[in-house]
Design a protein around this motif. Structure first.
Motif, PDB file in Angstrom:
ATOM      1  N   ARG A   1     -65.312 -31.429  74.496  1.00  0.00           N
ATOM      2  CA  ARG A   1     -64.625 -30.670  73.428  1.00  0.00           C
ATOM      3  C   ARG A   1     -64.727 -29.177  73.671  1.00  0.00           C
ATOM      4  O   ARG A   1     -65.823 -28.679  73.948  1.00  0.00           O
ATOM      5  N   PRO A   2     -63.621 -28.429  73.515  1.00  0.00           N
ATOM      6  CA  PRO A   2     -63.746 -26.976  73.611  1.00  0.00           C
ATOM      7  C   PRO A   2     -64.617 -26.426  72.478  1.00  0.00           C
ATOM      8  O   PRO A   2     -64.758 -27.057  71.416  1.00  0.00           O
ATOM      9  N   ARG A   3     -65.192 -25.294  72.724  1.00  0.00           N
ATOM     10  CA  ARG A   3     -66.128 -24.720  71.758  1.00  0.00           C
ATOM     11  C   ARG A   3     -65.488 -23.572  70.993  1.00  0.00           C
ATOM     12  O   ARG A   3     -64.728 -22.792  71.576  1.00  0.00           O
ATOM     13  N   VAL A   4     -65.755 -23.445  69.692  1.00  0.00           N
ATOM     14  CA  VAL A   4     -65.340 -22.247  68.927  1.00  0.00           C
ATOM     15  C   VAL A   4     -66.553 -21.643  68.241  1.00  0.00           C
ATOM     16  O   VAL A   4     -67.501 -22.362  67.903  1.00  0.00           O
ATOM     17  N   LEU A   5     -66.499 -20.335  68.056  1.00  0.00           N
ATOM     18  CA  LEU A   5     -67.506 -19.657  67.243  1.00  0.00           C
ATOM     19  C   LEU A   5     -66.821 -18.612  66.389  1.00  0.00           C
ATOM     20  O   LEU A   5     -65.877 -17.949  66.839  1.00  0.00           O
ATOM     21  N   SER A   6     -67.277 -18.488  65.139  1.00  0.00           N
ATOM     22  CA  SER A   6     -66.806 -17.375  64.324  1.00  0.00           C
ATOM     23  C   SER A   6     -67.880 -17.021  63.304  1.00  0.00           C
ATOM     24  O   SER A   6     -68.799 -17.799  63.061  1.00  0.00           O
TER      25      SER A   6
ATOM     26  N   GLY B   1     -57.979 -13.255  51.840  1.00  0.00           N
ATOM     27  CA  GLY B   1     -57.747 -12.893  53.247  1.00  0.00           C
ATOM     28  C   GLY B   1     -58.754 -13.597  54.147  1.00  0.00           C
ATOM     29  O   GLY B   1     -58.398 -14.141  55.195  1.00  0.00           O
ATOM     30  N   ASN B   2     -60.021 -13.601  53.732  1.00  0.00           N
ATOM     31  CA  ASN B   2     -61.041 -14.301  54.522  1.00  0.00           C
ATOM     32  C   ASN B   2     -60.709 -15.783  54.646  1.00  0.00           C
ATOM     33  O   ASN B   2     -60.821 -16.371  55.715  1.00  0.00           O
ATOM     34  N   TYR B   3     -60.300 -16.370  53.513  1.00  0.00           N
ATOM     35  CA  TYR B   3     -60.009 -17.812  53.541  1.00  0.00           C
ATOM     36  C   TYR B   3     -58.782 -18.116  54.395  1.00  0.00           C
ATOM     37  O   TYR B   3     -58.837 -18.918  55.322  1.00  0.00           O
ATOM     38  N   LEU B   4     -57.668 -17.447  54.100  1.00  0.00           N
ATOM     39  CA  LEU B   4     -56.422 -17.799  54.791  1.00  0.00           C
ATOM     40  C   LEU B   4     -56.417 -17.313  56.238  1.00  0.00           C
ATOM     41  O   LEU B   4     -55.890 -17.984  57.122  1.00  0.00           O
ATOM     42  N   GLY B   5     -57.033 -16.155  56.505  1.00  0.00           N
ATOM     43  CA  GLY B   5     -57.039 -15.616  57.858  1.00  0.00           C
ATOM     44  C   GLY B   5     -58.050 -16.301  58.765  1.00  0.00           C
ATOM     45  O   GLY B   5     -57.834 -16.401  59.965  1.00  0.00           O
ATOM     46  N   ALA B   6     -59.160 -16.753  58.195  1.00  0.00           N
ATOM     47  CA  ALA B   6     -60.220 -17.281  59.058  1.00  0.00           C
ATOM     48  C   ALA B   6     -60.759 -18.651  58.612  1.00  0.00           C
ATOM     49  O   ALA B   6     -60.622 -19.637  59.340  1.00  0.00           O
ATOM     50  N   ILE B   7     -61.351 -18.717  57.434  1.00  0.00           N
ATOM     51  CA  ILE B   7     -62.136 -19.921  57.082  1.00  0.00           C
ATOM     52  C   ILE B   7     -61.293 -21.199  57.072  1.00  0.00           C
ATOM     53  O   ILE B   7     -61.765 -22.279  57.435  1.00  0.00           O
TER      54      ILE B   7
ATOM     55  N   ILE C   1     -70.598  -4.821  69.855  1.00  0.00           N
ATOM     56  CA  ILE C   1     -71.392  -5.334  70.982  1.00  0.00           C
ATOM     57  C   ILE C   1     -72.249  -6.510  70.500  1.00  0.00           C
ATOM     58  O   ILE C   1     -72.385  -7.526  71.187  1.00  0.00           O
ATOM     59  N   LEU C   2     -72.791  -6.379  69.303  1.00  0.00           N
ATOM     60  CA  LEU C   2     -73.524  -7.516  68.717  1.00  0.00           C
ATOM     61  C   LEU C   2     -72.562  -8.683  68.493  1.00  0.00           C
ATOM     62  O   LEU C   2     -72.892  -9.844  68.741  1.00  0.00           O
ATOM     63  N   GLN C   3     -71.352  -8.360  68.071  1.00  0.00           N
ATOM     64  CA  GLN C   3     -70.343  -9.410  67.874  1.00  0.00           C
ATOM     65  C   GLN C   3     -70.020 -10.110  69.202  1.00  0.00           C
ATOM     66  O   GLN C   3     -69.868 -11.332  69.247  1.00  0.00           O
ATOM     67  N   ALA C   4     -69.976  -9.341  70.285  1.00  0.00           N
ATOM     68  CA  ALA C   4     -69.736  -9.944  71.600  1.00  0.00           C
ATOM     69  C   ALA C   4     -70.876 -10.907  71.943  1.00  0.00           C
ATOM     70  O   ALA C   4     -70.652 -12.020  72.437  1.00  0.00           O
ATOM     71  N   ALA C   5     -72.102 -10.479  71.650  1.00  0.00           N
ATOM     72  CA  ALA C   5     -73.252 -11.358  71.918  1.00  0.00           C
ATOM     73  C   ALA C   5     -73.153 -12.641  71.093  1.00  0.00           C
ATOM     74  O   ALA C   5     -73.406 -13.747  71.602  1.00  0.00           O
ATOM     75  N   ASP C   6     -72.757 -12.517  69.809  1.00  0.00           N
ATOM     76  CA  ASP C   6     -72.608 -13.706  68.941  1.00  0.00           C
ATOM     77  C   ASP C   6     -71.736 -14.749  69.645  1.00  0.00           C
ATOM     78  O   ASP C   6     -72.024 -15.940  69.623  1.00  0.00           O
ATOM     79  N   ILE C   7     -70.663 -14.270  70.231  1.00  0.00           N
ATOM     80  CA  ILE C   7     -69.645 -15.167  70.802  1.00  0.00           C
ATOM     81  C   ILE C   7     -70.083 -15.701  72.163  1.00  0.00           C
ATOM     82  O   ILE C   7     -70.017 -16.901  72.437  1.00  0.00           O
ATOM     83  N   LEU C   8     -70.572 -14.805  73.015  1.00  0.00           N
ATOM     84  CA  LEU C   8     -70.866 -15.182  74.403  1.00  0.00           C
ATOM     85  C   LEU C   8     -72.066 -16.118  74.520  1.00  0.00           C
ATOM     86  O   LEU C   8     -72.112 -16.968  75.405  1.00  0.00           O
ATOM     87  N   LEU C   9     -73.021 -16.002  73.591  1.00  0.00           N
ATOM     88  CA  LEU C   9     -74.196 -16.889  73.623  1.00  0.00           C
ATOM     89  C   LEU C   9     -73.804 -18.354  73.544  1.00  0.00           C
ATOM     90  O   LEU C   9     -74.518 -19.225  74.015  1.00  0.00           O
TER      91      LEU C   9
ATOM     92  N   VAL D   1     -62.034 -18.039  69.388  1.00  0.00           N
ATOM     93  CA  VAL D   1     -62.659 -17.416  68.225  1.00  0.00           C
ATOM     94  C   VAL D   1     -61.615 -17.291  67.111  1.00  0.00           C
ATOM     95  O   VAL D   1     -60.704 -16.456  67.201  1.00  0.00           O
ATOM     96  N   PRO D   2     -61.694 -18.124  66.079  1.00  0.00           N
ATOM     97  CA  PRO D   2     -60.708 -18.030  64.998  1.00  0.00           C
ATOM     98  C   PRO D   2     -60.997 -16.847  64.073  1.00  0.00           C
ATOM     99  O   PRO D   2     -62.027 -16.814  63.400  1.00  0.00           O
ATOM    100  N   VAL D   3     -60.111 -15.862  64.069  1.00  0.00           N
ATOM    101  CA  VAL D   3     -60.287 -14.633  63.275  1.00  0.00           C
ATOM    102  C   VAL D   3     -58.940 -14.133  62.768  1.00  0.00           C
ATOM    103  O   VAL D   3     -57.887 -14.607  63.190  1.00  0.00           O
ATOM    104  N   GLY D   4     -59.004 -13.141  61.901  1.00  0.00           N
ATOM    105  CA  GLY D   4     -57.798 -12.444  61.457  1.00  0.00           C
ATOM    106  C   GLY D   4     -57.423 -11.369  62.475  1.00  0.00           C
ATOM    107  O   GLY D   4     -58.195 -11.051  63.388  1.00  0.00           O
ATOM    108  N   GLU D   5     -56.238 -10.808  62.280  1.00  0.00           N
ATOM    109  CA  GLU D   5     -55.683  -9.818  63.219  1.00  0.00           C
ATOM    110  C   GLU D   5     -56.616  -8.602  63.398  1.00  0.00           C
ATOM    111  O   GLU D   5     -56.696  -8.028  64.490  1.00  0.00           O
TER     112      GLU D   5
END
Ligand code: AQP
Length: 332
Positions: free
Chosen positions: A1-6, A18-24, A130-138, A144-148
């Motif tokens: 399975r492919p992996r996602v993180l957000s 916006g949080n709900y419709l754009g991401a959650i 940069i911390l956000q990059a670490a969140d994802i790359l770990l 990564v499902p996110v808003g624009e």
């Protein structure tokens, strides 16, 4: 399975539409098809000043809302970022391969620091992406499902992953943004070209999931629309009405065309009144479920601790590889 993180910040008492419709909303769907990791990013939440007790309460309330909205700990890994210390440990290394000028170009930092003033904006706010990059790359996330609003940060993450791989050997997966075009930018009710935002919208501009539905209905009735009367989907010329139609369409499971036809010959008033009802129907069960999770904080904390244990298994393996590649001594 492919992996996602957000991730999502616990910076308000309630998430907004916006949080709900754009991401959650995407997070919930992706549990079925992906190996999904989701976190409440409390480390990010202290970049602009905070109160400890409020932060702890909001972190629990955020997790409770995510569960109420449909995240299932059996089908995804839900955790609190500060319970996985590998995040800041990798962020340090990434910060050493990030150019100062490169970080200075992040639009979100420019906007937020301009509002706060150069002396008040923290270094943490500057290094946030940069911390956000670490969140994802770990987690070696593929998507990564996110808003624009997060697109530029995702680009930086990909650049850093590629740079690290070139310099030290292939270590990280390059993540792709997963942005659902129609709901990528839900706008402020009072300022329909700006994004609905926890930190910069006025209370009248945002629909909070945990707000009294009568209050949300009133805000929708007062939403800024243009001077015409016709209910049409035209984001360039009718941003306010189009934003209302987008929310209505997703929440009621009806296409925009269907709605435009249904409101032919009727004015904005009907659309606003009925969207208020649709929002009320949507939020009522979510509010009940959120309350139920918050009524048992020990159980909620246990769920989150289990999520953190699962997350750490993956994060610590990636960090060990990265540290070894960089030339650090083996951990003891
Ligand atoms: N208006 C929006 N439309 C679509 N998606 C949105 N997101 C946020 N606002 C919209 C997405 O929600 C996720 C969580 O983002 P966050 O924790 O950064 O929350 P926020 O509302 O953006 O809160 P802030 O940080 O208080 O607002 P700003 O950044 O404006 O100062 C993300 O996937 C985000 O894209």
């Amino acid at each position: 399975r492919p992996r996602v993180l957000s991730g999502i910040q616990p910076t308000a008492d309630s998430f907004h539409m916006g949080n709900y419709l754009g991401a959650i909303r995407q997070w919930v769907a992706l549990q079925e098809t992906h190996d999904a990791f989701y976190c409440v990013v409390d480390l990010h939440a202290i970049t602009a000043g905070h109160d400890p007790a409020v932060l702890r309460a909001r972190t629990r309330a955020s997790a409770a809302q995510l569960l109420a909205l449909g995240l299932d700990p059996e089908r995804c890994t839900l955790f609190v970022q500060s319970q996985v210390p590998e995040h800041p440990m990798l962020a340090w290394v990434l910060s050493c391969i990030t150019g100062f000028g490169e970080a200075s170009r992040m639009v979100q930092f420019k906007d937020k620091s301009a509002k706060q003033g150069a002396d008040r904006a923290s270094v943490g706010l500057f290094t946030y992406p940069i911390l956000q990059a670490a969140d994802i790359l770990l987690y070696q996330a593929d998507a990564v499902p996110v808003g624009e609003d997060q697109r530029q940060h995702l680009e930086l993450t990909r650049d850093l992953a590629g740079r690290f791989n070139t310099q030290f050997g292939k270590t990280f997966t390059l993540p792709a943004p997963f942005i659902v075009r129609d709901t990528a930018k839900i706008t402020d009710l009072q300022e329909p070209t700006a994004k609905m935002s926890k930190s910069s919208s006025s209370p009248a501009g945002i629909i909070e999931l945990l707000d009294d539905p009568a209050k949300s209905a009133k805000k929708i009735r007062s939403a800024v629309t243009d001077t015409g009367r016709e209910v049409l989907y035209d984001p360039a010329n009718k941003p306010g009405v189009s934003n209302l139609l987008t929310m209505y369409s997703v929440l009621a499971g009806k296409s925009i065309d269907e709605l435009v036809m249904a409101y032919e010959g009727r004015g904005y008033g009907d659309l606003k009144k009925e969207l208020g009802e649709v929002v009320a129907e949507f939020v009522k069960p979510i509010q009940e479920r959120t309350r139920a999770y918050l009524d048992d904080p020990a159980q909620l904390d246990k769920l989150l601790a289990m999520g953190a244990d699962k997350a750490r298994t993956v994060a610590s393996a990636t960090l060990a590889t990265a540290y070894e590649r960089v030339g650090f001594f083996p951990s003891r």
